[in-house]
Design an enzyme around this catalytic site. Structure first.
Site, PDB file in Angstrom:
ATOM      1  N   LYS A 198      34.712  50.157  41.509  1.00  0.00           N
ATOM      2  CA  LYS A 198      33.540  50.876  41.984  1.00  0.00           C
ATOM      3  C   LYS A 198      33.801  52.380  41.899  1.00  0.00           C
ATOM      4  CE  LYS A 198      32.854  47.202  45.346  1.00  0.00           C
ATOM      5  NZ  LYS A 198      32.426  46.288  44.304  1.00  0.00           N
ATOM      6  N   TYR A 251      24.174  48.338  44.884  1.00  0.00           N
ATOM      7  CA  TYR A 251      23.956  47.462  43.731  1.00  0.00           C
ATOM      8  C   TYR A 251      22.734  47.929  42.950  1.00  0.00           C
ATOM      9  CZ  TYR A 251      26.925  44.038  46.212  1.00  0.00           C
ATOM     10  OH  TYR A 251      27.953  43.403  46.863  1.00  0.00           O
ATOM     11  N   HIS A 305      27.444  43.086  39.898  1.00  0.00           N
ATOM     12  CA  HIS A 305      28.424  43.589  40.860  1.00  0.00           C
ATOM     13  C   HIS A 305      27.991  44.973  41.348  1.00  0.00           C
ATOM     14  CE1 HIS A 305      31.432  40.442  40.131  1.00  0.00           C
ATOM     15  NE2 HIS A 305      31.100  40.527  38.849  1.00  0.00           N
TER      16      HIS A 305
END
Length: 250
Positions: free
Chosen positions: A189, A148, A156
């Site tokens: 991600k 993070y 997020h």
């Protein structure tokens, strides 16, 4: 893939209170109270004041253990988190079965005995932590860590992190790479592979100083979609396998 803030004012809040500042406050507070934790076979339980528990939460070290005790709070730390606080920040002490372990080597060897790959994983963890990335367990995403930019309450995670070493079979075949990239992309991600290499012998691994012989190479891997590249090669995205050895500090 850039940061995805959770609210309109989250980015401004993060800029006003950087992680590095919170970590410095935590370090001073834990040193002042001579905080100590208890070693178990897989984690560390750290006893702290309520204010320190809030600081640990802001810095994203450990998880609160619910208890009826009001004077002290109990925080469960991973081996990586505990050794970072002990060895890098030098702000906690550890006990084993009620006995204080004054020697860092003894603690290192204990953690290695419980997890033989601990040196590699700690090197990867400390590498990103030193750049002020916040790391949490990536177990639910099939990776080692998620990274993070700031506290998870504000943003997020941006990276799913896989740790590799010389004797690791991870990401050695394209099917593994494909699965890892697709899984990371499905949860918004970017896959970050950390390759930890060094020339430490078995005897050297008994000392935490062996960390100086390791180096970490960063590689971000993202998916190329051929559907987006069929007609206009000049404007469509290209396959991306980026060497991210200079991953920026958030």
């Amino acid at each position: 893939m850039g940061p995805r803030w959770k609210s309109k004012g989250a980015e401004a809040e993060a800029l006003a209170e950087p992680i590095s500042k919170s970590v410095s406050e935590l370090q001073l507070s834990l040193i002042k109270t001579e905080s100590s934790g208890s070693l178990s076979s897989c984690n560390v339980l750290l006893a702290v004041e309520p204010e320190q528990a809030d600081l640990l939460d802001r810095c994203c070290f450990g998880r609160l253990v619910l208890s009826a005790e009001k004077v002290k709070k109990w925080i469960q730390l991973s081996f990586e988190e505990a050794f970072y606080l002990l060895y890098i920040l030098k702000c906690i002490k550890l006990t084993l079965q009620g006995r204080f372990l004054e020697n860092e080597v003894e603690i290192w060897m204990y953690m290695r005995s419980k997890r033989p790959n601990f040196p590699v994983f700690f090197k990867a963890y400390s590498h990103l932590r030193s750049k002020n990335w916040v790391l949490r367990s990536g177990l639910q995403y099939g990776v080692d860590f998620v990274a993070y930019r700031h506290n998870p309450s504000l943003v997020h995670s941006e990276y799913s992190v896989l740790v590799q070493s010389g004797d690791s079979d991870r990401l050695r075949v394209w099917s593994d790479v494909h699965c890892a990239v697709r899984l990371s992309g499905s949860v918004a991600k970017t896959l970050l592979a950390l390759h930890v290499s060094g020339n430490s012998s078995g005897e050297d691994l008994n000392l935490p100083m062996c960390l100086e012989n390791y180096r970490v190479e960063e590689l971000t891997i993202s998916r190329w979609s051929p559907e987006l590249s069929r007609e206009d090669e000049t404007t469509s995205p290209k396959p991306k396998v980026t060497n991210a050895s200079n991953l920026t500090t958030p």
